[in-house]
Enzyme design. Structure first.
Site, short mmCIF file in Angstrom:
data_model
loop_
_atom_site.label_atom_id
_atom_site.label_comp_id
_atom_site.label_asym_id
_atom_site.label_seq_id
_atom_site.Cartn_x
_atom_site.Cartn_y
_atom_site.Cartn_z
N GLY A 126 0.75 -1.31 0.01
CA GLY A 126 -0.11 -0.10 -0.07
C GLY A 126 0.76 1.21 -0.02
N CYS A 127 0.28 2.38 0.39
CA CYS A 127 0.89 3.65 0.36
C CYS A 127 2.30 3.49 1.15
CB CYS A 127 0.09 4.67 1.03
SG CYS A 127 0.91 6.47 1.06
N PHE A 128 3.40 4.13 0.65
CA PHE A 128 4.75 4.00 1.37
C PHE A 128 4.65 4.57 2.46
CE2 PHE A 128 6.64 6.29 -2.62
CZ PHE A 128 5.82 7.58 -2.15
N TRP A 129 4.12 5.74 2.76
CA TRP A 129 3.83 6.49 4.06
C TRP A 129 3.75 5.71 5.37
CZ3 TRP A 129 -0.05 10.80 2.39
CH2 TRP A 129 0.32 11.48 1.47
#
Length: 245
Positions: free
Chosen positions: A65-68
């Site tokens: 998913g989102c790397f954040w």
């Protein structure tokens, strides 16, 4: 809420707007909005792990998913010396946020995790990944984000890592830990490219950002709750490192 217009394009803009709506609705009802982290589950430790070879540093590359959020979780893991957001799975020429967000480059938003194998094993890195970081049964999506760039993928950096990852995926599948089949891809031989500077340390710098508050802060809390033996309160930040390569 003031929203940075830099993000109002592609996946992230939609996600931030959705997250803002969830926060507002939850506040109005006196309820916290649900996220993947509300449904995290414990998974058994890998039956197969790397054989210690005296190395003092190793890298793992994971997409979930989102790397954040992925970066934010591993920055709080003891034994991790660096966690860098970036792209893996495609060519160097398309390793930039605008092109990757189109979902046609072969890249996945990924995180390169550098760790000391004397303090934490690759198997433990994977155990955290399959439990507190993302839902490995979601095909090409995580939370509000969809597309192949948000796929569940392990990018082994050695034959030994590939062996451990394949064995662990099979172990979890055979144990029926999840209600659906694991869709995590194991993709060896792929290069990693660091993301733009403004994506680094995003969770640490923006803990109240609506997308982060809804989707990612609960994952860090899950890490703390499920793996207190490896949780570190102070994250290891890219900003404190000499470079992101």
């Amino acid at each position: 809420m003031r929203i940075n217009t830099h993000w109002i394009s592609g996946r992230t803009g939609r996600s931030v707007l959705l997250a803002a709506g969830l926060v507002a609705a939850g506040a109005a009802l006196g309820l916290a909005p649900r996220s993947f982290a509300d449904e995290v589950r414990a998974v058994p430790a890998p039956a197969v792990d790397e054989t210690p070879n005296g190395a003092t540093s190793e890298t793992a590359v994971l997409a979930g998913g989102c790397f954040w959020g992925v970066q934010g979780v591993y920055q709080h893991v003891q034994g991790v010396t660096s966690a860098v957001s970036g792209y893996a799975g495609g060519d160097k020429s398309t390793a930039n946020y605008d092109e990757v967000s189109e979902g046609t480059t072969g890249h996945a938003e990924s995180v390169k995790i550098t760790f000391d194998p004397r303090r934490i094993s690759y198997g433990k890195i994977l155990q955290i990944y399959f439990s507190a970081v993302h839902n490995p049964t979601e095909l090409n999506r995580q939370g509000p984000d969809s597309g192949t760039q948000y796929r569940s993928a392990v990018f082994p950096t050695s034959d030994e890592q590939a062996r451990v990852a394949k064995a662990y995926k099979s172990q979890l599948g055979a144990a029926h830990v999840f209600d659906a089949a694991l869709v995590t891809k194991i993709e060896p031989g792929k290069s990693f490219y660091p993301a733009e500077a403004h994506h680094q340390d995003f969770l640490a710098r923006n803990p109240t950002y609506p997308y982060i508050a809804v989707n990612d802060i609960p994952k860090v809390e899950a890490l703390k709750r499920m793996y207190p033996d490896v949780y570190r309160a102070d994250p290891v930040l890219v900003a404190a490192a000499p470079n992101t390569n």
